[in-house]
Design an enzyme around this catalytic site. Structure first.
Site, mmCIF file in Angstrom:
data_model
loop_
_atom_site.group_PDB
_atom_site.id
_atom_site.type_symbol
_atom_site.label_atom_id
_atom_site.label_comp_id
_atom_site.label_asym_id
_atom_site.label_seq_id
_atom_site.Cartn_x
_atom_site.Cartn_y
_atom_site.Cartn_z
ATOM 1 N N ASP A 181 0.891 -1.210 -0.218
ATOM 2 C CA ASP A 181 0.070 0.013 0.059
ATOM 3 C C ASP A 181 0.629 1.456 -0.086
ATOM 4 O O ASP A 181 2.163 1.051 -0.011
ATOM 5 C CB ASP A 181 -0.916 -0.037 1.249
ATOM 6 C CG ASP A 181 -0.229 0.035 2.537
ATOM 7 O OD1 ASP A 181 0.542 0.955 2.700
ATOM 8 O OD2 ASP A 181 -0.518 -0.685 3.458
ATOM 9 N N HIS A 212 8.601 -5.415 -1.198
ATOM 10 C CA HIS A 212 7.713 -6.250 -1.868
ATOM 11 C C HIS A 212 7.015 -5.758 -3.161
ATOM 12 O O HIS A 212 6.111 -6.076 -3.649
ATOM 13 C CB HIS A 212 6.779 -6.876 -1.128
ATOM 14 C CG HIS A 212 7.641 -8.035 0.031
ATOM 15 N ND1 HIS A 212 6.824 -8.476 1.130
ATOM 16 C CD2 HIS A 212 8.604 -8.686 0.032
ATOM 17 C CE1 HIS A 212 7.966 -9.461 1.849
ATOM 18 N NE2 HIS A 212 8.714 -9.424 1.135
ATOM 19 N N CYS A 231 6.429 -3.828 -16.968
ATOM 20 C CA CYS A 231 6.521 -4.618 -18.487
ATOM 21 C C CYS A 231 7.556 -6.056 -18.502
ATOM 22 O O CYS A 231 8.619 -5.730 -18.096
ATOM 23 C CB CYS A 231 6.868 -3.533 -19.701
ATOM 24 S SG CYS A 231 7.120 -4.305 -21.169
ATOM 25 N N THR A 281 4.951 -7.128 12.113
ATOM 26 C CA THR A 281 5.291 -8.091 11.132
ATOM 27 C C THR A 281 5.619 -9.487 11.851
ATOM 28 O O THR A 281 6.069 -9.367 12.769
ATOM 29 C CB THR A 281 6.454 -7.805 10.113
ATOM 30 O OG1 THR A 281 6.904 -8.880 9.404
ATOM 31 C CG2 THR A 281 7.892 -7.475 10.946
ATOM 32 N N LEU A 320 1.660 -6.386 17.685
ATOM 33 C CA LEU A 320 0.213 -6.713 18.563
ATOM 34 C C LEU A 320 0.437 -7.620 19.832
ATOM 35 O O LEU A 320 -0.044 -7.839 20.620
ATOM 36 C CB LEU A 320 -0.822 -7.261 17.361
ATOM 37 C CG LEU A 320 -2.402 -7.396 18.197
ATOM 38 C CD1 LEU A 320 -2.645 -5.774 18.584
ATOM 39 C CD2 LEU A 320 -3.277 -7.716 17.274
ATOM 40 N N ALA A 331 -0.377 -0.903 16.808
ATOM 41 C CA ALA A 331 0.450 -0.097 16.277
ATOM 42 C C ALA A 331 -0.049 1.413 16.564
ATOM 43 O O ALA A 331 0.825 2.146 16.847
ATOM 44 C CB ALA A 331 0.598 -0.463 14.839
HETATM 45 P P1 OAD Z 1 1.415 -10.889 8.560
HETATM 46 O O1 OAD Z 1 0.039 -11.054 8.268
HETATM 47 O O2 OAD Z 1 2.263 -12.349 8.587
HETATM 48 O O3 OAD Z 1 1.737 -10.612 10.180
HETATM 49 C C1 OAD Z 1 1.174 -9.232 10.554
HETATM 50 C C2 OAD Z 1 1.755 -9.065 11.926
HETATM 51 O O4 OAD Z 1 1.016 -7.891 12.273
HETATM 52 C C3 OAD Z 1 1.429 -10.123 12.944
HETATM 53 O O5 OAD Z 1 2.473 -10.644 13.702
HETATM 54 C C4 OAD Z 1 0.114 -9.381 13.815
HETATM 55 O O6 OAD Z 1 0.049 -9.879 15.184
HETATM 56 C C5 OAD Z 1 0.512 -8.024 13.671
HETATM 57 N N1 OAD Z 1 -0.641 -7.162 13.925
HETATM 58 C C6 OAD Z 1 -1.968 -7.375 13.471
HETATM 59 N N2 OAD Z 1 -2.539 -6.365 13.989
HETATM 60 C C7 OAD Z 1 -1.795 -5.379 14.064
HETATM 61 C C8 OAD Z 1 -1.862 -4.000 14.977
HETATM 62 N N3 OAD Z 1 -3.311 -3.493 14.801
HETATM 63 N N4 OAD Z 1 -0.942 -3.350 15.739
HETATM 64 C C9 OAD Z 1 0.159 -4.126 15.508
HETATM 65 N N5 OAD Z 1 0.473 -5.240 14.805
HETATM 66 C C10 OAD Z 1 -0.403 -5.862 14.486
HETATM 67 O O7 OAD Z 1 2.141 -10.071 7.706
HETATM 68 P P2 OAD Z 1 3.476 -9.376 7.266
HETATM 69 O O8 OAD Z 1 4.591 -9.968 8.318
HETATM 70 O O9 OAD Z 1 3.586 -8.287 6.927
HETATM 71 O O10 OAD Z 1 4.690 -10.860 1.081
HETATM 72 O O11 OAD Z 1 3.797 -10.516 5.969
HETATM 73 C C11 OAD Z 1 5.028 -10.564 5.224
HETATM 74 C C12 OAD Z 1 4.756 -10.815 3.828
HETATM 75 O O12 OAD Z 1 3.974 -12.013 3.877
HETATM 76 C C13 OAD Z 1 3.840 -9.932 3.193
HETATM 77 O O13 OAD Z 1 4.672 -8.852 2.663
HETATM 78 C C14 OAD Z 1 3.504 -10.690 2.043
HETATM 79 C C15 OAD Z 1 3.055 -11.825 3.044
HETATM 80 O O14 OAD Z 1 3.288 -13.279 2.241
HETATM 81 C C16 OAD Z 1 4.364 -11.033 -0.221
HETATM 82 O O15 OAD Z 1 3.409 -10.800 -0.570
HETATM 83 C C17 OAD Z 1 5.698 -11.328 -0.822
#
Ligand code: OAD
Length: 241
Positions: free
Chosen positions: A95, A110, A118, A179, A206, A223
């Site tokens: 985003d 990412h 292209c 993350t 979280l 967050a």
């Molecule tokens: P995840 O969905 O794996 O993890 C999100 C994290 O955010 C979790 O640890 C939650 O506990 C935390 N979380 C949720 N709500 C929250 C809040 N309000 N405040 C703080 N933390 C919160 O997402 P990512 O770690 O970003 O890759 O995933 C990494 C990658 O996996 C993404 O970029 C994507 C995906 O597959 C690709 O598409 C290549």
């Protein structure tokens, strides 16, 4: 980069309170869509329409004007504006909420929903705001069907890695926000900071992530609460540096 530089890694959790679903939560983005269906080069070869539709819908949602940066994005932009050294945001998110909040130094490891690429020439189009359809022509090669979202799929190399590793090595803080620490190489950045820098490692999430044991300092909660609080503390510290 000077000695007080900060590298911030963000993931889906930083945008969750803006209404963008996380990947691995109960209502996660992948729910109903397996990674193999929409997020691999093989999926794109097999069913380009399905993959394009998946990203077209997410791009449209972003551009509808109903998704806004939250207090965590805004606090990070404030940090960049006020901090005496460099602040680099490395986001796994596709985003544009960090940019909308005012952050300038942002790397999308990412890729981005607002970029198209292209497949013939690798030319990247930004900002890309339309749906990519079978009939959409690429301006550089004048062919239909050559454009894809400039998103890193599983099995592809994330963007900007050498620059990120160098920034981590020179940083004084490595702050990971929202993350789950399940997707490499981003999940390996904290270990890189521990081994190759003097950075204080901080997790704001979280709940404890899979990698929480690797962080020296950790704060858990939404967050929109933990990030502004932590950043206010850092900025106070900077006035005495
Ligand atoms: P995840 O969905 O794996 O993890 C999100 C994290 O955010 C979790 O640890 C939650 O506990 C935390 N979380 C949720 N709500 C929250 C809040 N309000 N405040 C703080 N933390 C919160 O997402 P990512 O770690 O970003 O890759 O995933 C990494 C990658 O996996 C993404 O970029 C994507 C995906 O597959 C690709 O598409 C290549």
């Amino acid at each position: 980069m000077n000695s007080s530089s900060i590298v911030v890694l963000t993931g889906a959790g930083v945008s969750a309170e803006s209404g963008i679903e996380t990947f691995r939560g109960p209502k996660g983005l992948w729910e109903g869509h397996s990674i193999d269906e929409v997020a691999t080069p093989e999926a794109f070869l097999k069913n380009p329409k399905k993959v394009q539709t998946f990203y077209n819908e997410r791009r449209k949602k972003l551009l509808m004007g109903s998704v806004f940066p939250n207090k965590a994005h805004l606090a990070l932009a404030k940090l960049e504006a006020k901090w005496p050294g460099t602040v680099l945001i490395v986001t796994q998110n596709v985003d544009n909420l960090h940019e909308l909040a005012g952050s300038k130094n942002v790397l999308h490891i990412h890729g981005s929903l607002l970029e198209a690429r292209c497949t013939q020439t690798d030319k990247v189009y930004f900002p890309w705001k339309e749906a990519i359809l079978k009939t959409t022509k690429c301006a550089c090669c004048d062919l239909a069907g050559t454009l894809r979202p400039n998103i890193v799929w599983f099995g592809e190399m994330p963007f900007e890695l050498p620059r990120i590793f160098e920034a981590i090595e020179q940083s004084s803080w490595f702050i990971s926000i929202g993350t789950s620490g399940q997707v490499y190489p981003a999940a390996g950045f904290v270990e890189h900071a521990r081994l190759h820098s003097k950075a204080t490692t901080v997790e704001l999430n979280l709940e404890p992530s899979m990698l929480s044991h690797l962080f020296a300092d950790k704060h858990y909660g939404p967050a929109t609460e933990t990030v502004p609080d932590y950043i206010e503390g850092l900025l106070l510290e900077s006035t005495s540096m």
